[in-house]
Each structure stands twice: as C-alpha cells, then as structure tokens.
Design a protein around this motif. Structure first.
Motif, short mmCIF file in Angstrom:
data_model
loop_
_atom_site.label_atom_id
_atom_site.label_comp_id
_atom_site.label_asym_id
_atom_site.label_seq_id
_atom_site.Cartn_x
_atom_site.Cartn_y
_atom_site.Cartn_z
N PHE A 67 9.56 -6.02 3.66
CA PHE A 67 10.77 -5.74 4.43
C PHE A 67 11.09 -4.25 4.53
CE2 PHE A 67 12.30 -9.97 5.28
CZ PHE A 67 13.24 -9.77 6.29
N MET A 87 14.65 -4.20 10.46
CA MET A 87 14.69 -5.27 9.46
C MET A 87 15.53 -6.46 9.91
SD MET A 87 14.90 -3.10 5.91
CE MET A 87 16.30 -2.11 6.45
N ALA A 133 14.36 -10.30 10.22
CA ALA A 133 15.01 -11.43 9.54
C ALA A 133 15.34 -12.54 10.53
CB ALA A 133 16.27 -10.95 8.83
N THR A 191 11.43 -13.43 -0.08
CA THR A 191 10.85 -12.10 0.06
C THR A 191 11.13 -11.31 -1.20
OG1 THR A 191 10.66 -10.21 1.56
CG2 THR A 191 12.88 -11.01 1.11
N ILE A 227 19.17 -7.25 1.06
CA ILE A 227 18.40 -8.24 1.82
C ILE A 227 19.15 -9.58 1.85
CG2 ILE A 227 16.28 -9.61 1.87
CD1 ILE A 227 15.84 -6.82 2.88
#
Length: 281
Positions: free
Chosen positions: A127, A133, A137, A152, A196
């Motif tokens: 990532f 990003m 996703a 991830t 994340i």
C-alpha cells in the motif's frame, strides 16, 4: 489516472523490474524476515478449500503461495506492476507445487477483474507504494465478493524499523538529500496507526482490525546487511549512485559502525515492526 500519478507508477515499474534480480538473490533471507507478517495475515484470512484468491503486489510470491497451499483446488492470481517480480513468483509457486494459479501484470488502481470476483485478497507491504492509495482500496473492495476477507500490511514508524534507518539515516546525514514531498510513496507513508484502517472504512469495508507484528531481519553480519540493502532498496541505491567513491566508502564505514555498536556480539538481527490490517466486505 492523473499524469503525475501515472509518472510515479511508471517509475516504480522500472525500479521494481530493475531490482528483481536482487530480490531473487536475497529471497530466502527476506522471506524469513517477513514470515511473521505473512503468518498473521493468513491467520486472519483463514483460507478455506476451493476459495478464490487475489494476491496484490505479489513480489516474489508470499504470502500468496502459503495461502494457495491452503485452498486445495481453489485458484489464486498473483498480480504485480513489475513483470520481473512476477517471474520469480511464478518460479517459486511452481517449486511449491501450487496447482491452480496464474500471474497478471497490472496496476492495483485499474484491476482487470469483474466486480465480486474473489473470496480473499492479500497485499503484503504494497500500500505505501501505491500512487493513489484510496483508489487502490476502492478497487480492491470492488473485486472482493460480499462477505469476502481482505488483509494488508504496512511498516510502522522509523523508530521501530532500524533496519531501514541505519542505512537511510546515514545516507541522509552525509548527503543532505532533499526530503520527498509529504505523502509521497515510501516506506513509512502508512506508519500512522489507524491510517489504512480508516482507508478501508472509507472504501466500505467492515469488521476492520489492526494489529502490530514484530520481526527481525537476521543478517548475521554488517557486511551482509550492507550488501542486501544496496541490492534491493531502490532509494538507497539511487542516492549512493550520486556519491563519489570516498563518500560511498565513508557511508559504508559509518553504517558498519552503527550496526556493530547496536549488535556488539556480532550477531546482527535487526528488529522490525509492521501493522497488519484486516477487513471484510
């Protein structure tokens, strides 16, 4: 994709292809190093017989290969931006006896798969290098089946990853390199806890969790550490290419001293820390 992001993607593709021989050379040591991260990802995913798997930013094949060994007659697709890395993944998958796999060179932001295609998606340490990003996703959530699982991993902060900062900090100290723009692709771009996890939430995923996984890169000697890092790490190689022989020798000497000061017993085993993030659709 915006022109700037496309330029970043092409630079990364060239870089990973260029350094794929180094990754093949050091594959055994690196995979041992990353094993705890892969184990945690697989534990959370809990792969089952006959499931379909997408492994993104596959590199040399893990943890996709270990996942594939648990799905029996299920199918796995290994994807990466760099054909050179996927060639190694394919070789490793064949050695492991994976019966039902394919490889696909593609960009995570433009996946060539239909909606709701996969039971499982894994992406180990990819990532932080994706140009966009959030787009990545959303694409991963798109191709995941309802009820499917995704996991991830990303590196925690520099203070917990001396294996990066020992050489990186020494290069920066000696060469005064300009810092990359904030948010640019890089090792610690996703290091903030919850970063994340929030991105997963914005992509519509649920039952999200985050855990820290500790590890160590067992180099044995400072010389092995230097050789490995200067054969796999594109940013460090690029920086050192701008140094003359005396500066390169000075940096190498200082890195060696730093490593040996940290590990005076001569057994260089450098700790690491990563976050593993899990979600469901």
């Amino acid at each position: 994709m915006e022109a700037q992001l496309e330029q970043i993607r092409e630079q990364q593709k060239d870089s990973w292809n260029k350094f794929s021989p180094g990754w093949k050379k050091w594959d055994s040591l690196i995979m041992e190093f990353l094993h705890p991260i892969g184990d945690e990802m697989i534990k959370l995913l809990n792969p089952k017989e006959n499931e379909s798997v997408l492994d993104v930013a596959s590199g040399t094949g893990e943890p996709g290969i270990s996942i594939a060994l648990k799905i029996g007659n299920g199918k796995i697709i290994f994807t990466d931006l760099a054909a050179g890395m996927l060639e190694i993944a394919e070789e490793n998958a064949r050695k492991a006896g994976i019966p039902n796999f394919e490889t696909q060179v593609c960009d995570v932001s433009e996946l060539p798969f239909a909606d709701n295609s996969f039971d499982i998606i894994s992406c180990r340490l990819g990532f932080m290098f994706f140009p966009d990003m959030q787009m990545a996703a959303k694409e991963l959530a798109r191709v995941l089946k309802p009820g499917g699982r995704i996991t991830t991993s990303v590196w925690a902060g520099p203070e917990k990853n001396f294996w990066v900062t020992a050489i990186g900090g020494t290069i920066n100290k000696n060469m005064g390199l300009e810092a990359p723009p904030e948010g640019a692709p890089g090792m610690f771009r996703c290091a903030k806890p919850g970063f994340i996890a929030n991105m997963f939430k914005e992509a519509g995923l649920r039952n999200i969790s985050e855990s820290e996984v500790l590890g160590a890169v067992n180099c044995g000697t400072d010389e092995t550490y230097w050789s490995m890092m200067t054969e796999i790490a594109a940013p460090f190689v690029a920086a050192l290419s701008k140094a003359d022989d005396s500066m390169r020798a000075k940096i190498k000497k200082e890195v060696s001293e730093l490593i040996n000061e940290k590990f005076p017993d001569g057994n260089v085993s450098i700790p690491s820390s990563a976050f593993v993030i899990y979600g469901e659709k």
